[in-house]
Design a protein around this motif. Structure first.
Motif, PDB file in Angstrom:
ATOM      1  N   LEU A   1      45.238  38.560  45.592  1.00 45.98           N
ATOM      2  CA  LEU A   1      44.305  37.768  44.790  1.00 45.98           C
ATOM      3  C   LEU A   1      44.104  38.465  43.445  1.00 45.98           C
ATOM      4  N   GLU A   2      44.406  37.751  42.380  1.00 43.90           N
ATOM      5  CA  GLU A   2      44.268  38.293  41.034  1.00 43.90           C
ATOM      6  C   GLU A   2      43.152  37.557  40.306  1.00 43.90           C
ATOM      7  N   SER A   3      42.296  38.311  39.636  1.00 38.82           N
ATOM      8  CA  SER A   3      41.219  37.710  38.857  1.00 38.82           C
ATOM      9  C   SER A   3      40.858  38.644  37.710  1.00 38.82           C
ATOM     10  N   GLU A   4      40.766  38.087  36.521  1.00 41.78           N
ATOM     11  CA  GLU A   4      40.457  38.900  35.348  1.00 41.78           C
ATOM     12  C   GLU A   4      39.051  39.475  35.404  1.00 41.78           C
ATOM     13  N   PHE A   5      38.176  38.881  36.202  1.00 42.40           N
ATOM     14  CA  PHE A   5      36.805  39.368  36.278  1.00 42.40           C
ATOM     15  C   PHE A   5      36.679  40.654  37.095  1.00 42.40           C
ATOM     16  N   PHE A   6      37.729  41.037  37.800  1.00 45.26           N
ATOM     17  CA  PHE A   6      37.666  42.234  38.628  1.00 45.26           C
ATOM     18  C   PHE A   6      38.642  43.305  38.143  1.00 45.26           C
ATOM     19  N   ASP A   7      39.200  43.113  36.949  1.00 43.83           N
ATOM     20  CA  ASP A   7      40.094  44.128  36.398  1.00 43.83           C
ATOM     21  C   ASP A   7      39.317  45.340  35.899  1.00 43.83           C
TER      22      ASP A   7
ATOM     23  N   LEU B   1      30.655  42.872  35.054  1.00 40.73           N
ATOM     24  CA  LEU B   1      29.275  42.866  34.555  1.00 40.73           C
ATOM     25  C   LEU B   1      29.008  41.635  33.693  1.00 40.73           C
ATOM     26  N   SER B   2      29.981  41.252  32.866  1.00 44.02           N
ATOM     27  CA  SER B   2      29.809  40.059  32.026  1.00 44.02           C
ATOM     28  C   SER B   2      29.704  38.798  32.875  1.00 44.02           C
TER      29      SER B   2
ATOM     30  N   GLN C   1      26.154  38.863  34.375  1.00 43.98           N
ATOM     31  CA  GLN C   1      25.127  38.611  33.367  1.00 43.98           C
ATOM     32  C   GLN C   1      25.166  37.168  32.870  1.00 43.98           C
ATOM     33  N   GLY C   2      26.376  36.642  32.677  1.00 40.26           N
ATOM     34  CA  GLY C   2      26.496  35.276  32.172  1.00 40.26           C
ATOM     35  C   GLY C   2      26.014  34.220  33.141  1.00 40.26           C
ATOM     36  N   ASN C   3      26.050  34.512  34.451  1.00 37.35           N
ATOM     37  CA  ASN C   3      25.612  33.556  35.463  1.00 37.35           C
ATOM     38  C   ASN C   3      24.339  33.987  36.186  1.00 37.35           C
ATOM     39  N   HIS C   4      23.702  35.055  35.704  1.00 34.74           N
ATOM     40  CA  HIS C   4      22.446  35.550  36.289  1.00 34.74           C
ATOM     41  C   HIS C   4      22.616  35.928  37.760  1.00 34.74           C
TER      42      HIS C   4
ATOM     43  N   MET D   1      28.230  35.438  47.406  1.00 36.21           N
ATOM     44  CA  MET D   1      28.920  34.185  47.709  1.00 36.21           C
ATOM     45  C   MET D   1      29.623  33.632  46.460  1.00 36.21           C
ATOM     46  N   MET D   2      28.951  33.682  45.321  1.00 36.20           N
ATOM     47  CA  MET D   2      29.535  33.159  44.093  1.00 36.20           C
ATOM     48  C   MET D   2      30.680  34.034  43.591  1.00 36.20           C
ATOM     49  N   VAL D   3      30.542  35.344  43.767  1.00 40.63           N
ATOM     50  CA  VAL D   3      31.624  36.251  43.367  1.00 40.63           C
ATOM     51  C   VAL D   3      32.877  35.976  44.187  1.00 40.63           C
ATOM     52  N   LEU D   4      32.709  35.756  45.488  1.00 42.82           N
ATOM     53  CA  LEU D   4      33.849  35.412  46.337  1.00 42.82           C
ATOM     54  C   LEU D   4      34.450  34.067  45.934  1.00 42.82           C
TER      55      LEU D   4
END
Length: 276
Positions: free
Chosen positions: A52-58, A64-65, A68-71, A85-88
């Motif tokens: 699983l590749e995701s730029e948010f976990f690089d 953190l962004s 912060q952007g989604n509270h 749950m939302m991160v997954l």
């Protein structure tokens, strides 16, 4: 040998207990315990899960962004459950919108499937209420309706499956080309990857100079190194990249610990100052 010693230790420890505490406890049955020698143990450590590749976990800053952007917060159990749950969800749906879309006219949040987006401008969105009002939408480009949840999920699933399949083929090709010695190999694109290997050795421009072929090669090598579990991997620079990522992780962890210690020190100083 280790397992044999482990069993003997547990057997001896069991016989040192009082009668009422021995196995089986609180029962009239008597089970005899005896040491068993284990000659071999089969352990399969190969990870069979898909990559699983995701730029948010690089990087830590990217994650953190996202929070912060989604509270997304973790200060209470309820918020931690929702945030996890939302991160997954973002991890398993990398093409889904990661941030809430805001109407450019009324500045209210737009629910999924309830807005219109410009086909040219990347950041121009309008909600249904403002779109229906005549004269409020003064935009020179065409606006298209946001896809519904079902349509978006179908698109995300299809795009994700294609991306995973393509990624697997790329990594399999990289491993094959690093071990292949046939000058006339019929494996698809094997000779192209071998050409990239040769180019990486002879290139004088390198990634730092802006060489596109070197950038493509390093991208493939980094993807492989992240997922590789082989200690004796034949892919070029795999061991070096693993060590580099390990050092970066240690440095990041050291900075995080230092930041936590500094925060605790400041809090302790504030408490000491207020009590004094």
């Amino acid at each position: 040998m280790f397992l044999l010693i482990f069993y003997y230790r547990c057997h001896d420890a069991e016989h040192k207990l009082e009668e009422r505490d021995r196995h089986p406890s609180n029962s009239r049955d008597k089970h005899a315990l005896y040491p068993v020698e284990v000659s071999y143990v089969t352990i399969d450590t190969k990870d069979k899960d898909e990559i699983l590749e995701s730029e948010f976990f690089d990087t830590r800053q990217a994650f953190l962004s996202l929070c912060q952007g989604n509270h997304y917060q973790y200060d209470t159990l309820r918020r931690a459950k929702h945030s996890s749950m939302m991160v997954l969800y973002h991890l398993h749906n990398p093409t889904a919108p990661a941030f809430v879309t805001t109407c450019n006219i009324c500045h209210h949040d737009i629910e999924t499937g309830q807005g219109w987006r410009c086909e040219i401008c990347p950041d121009y969105d309008v909600c249904n209420a403002c779109y229906k009002k005549e004269g409020d939408v003064d935009h020179p480009h065409k606006l298209t309706n946001h896809p519904s949840i079902a349509e978006r999920d179908a698109q995300n699933t299809e795009a994700r499956q294609k991306r995973v399949l393509q990624l697997r083929k790329m990594l399999d090709l990289l491993v094959h080309a690093s071990q292949c010695r046939s000058p006339h190999c019929q494996y698809p694109n094997c000779r192209k990857v071998k050409g990239l290997f040769r180019h990486g050795i002879q290139c004088k421009i390198r990634v730092s100079g802006g060489c596109l072929l070197c950038k493509k090669m390093w991208y493939l090598l980094q993807l492989h190194a992240r997922a590789c579990k082989e200690s004796q991997c034949h892919v070029p620079r795999c061991k070096d990249l693993k060590e580099h990522m390990r050092r970066l992780q240690q440095q990041s962890e050291s900075r995080r610990r230092a930041a936590v210690m500094e925060m605790m020190r400041q809090r302790a100083a504030e408490v000491a100052g207020s009590s004094g």
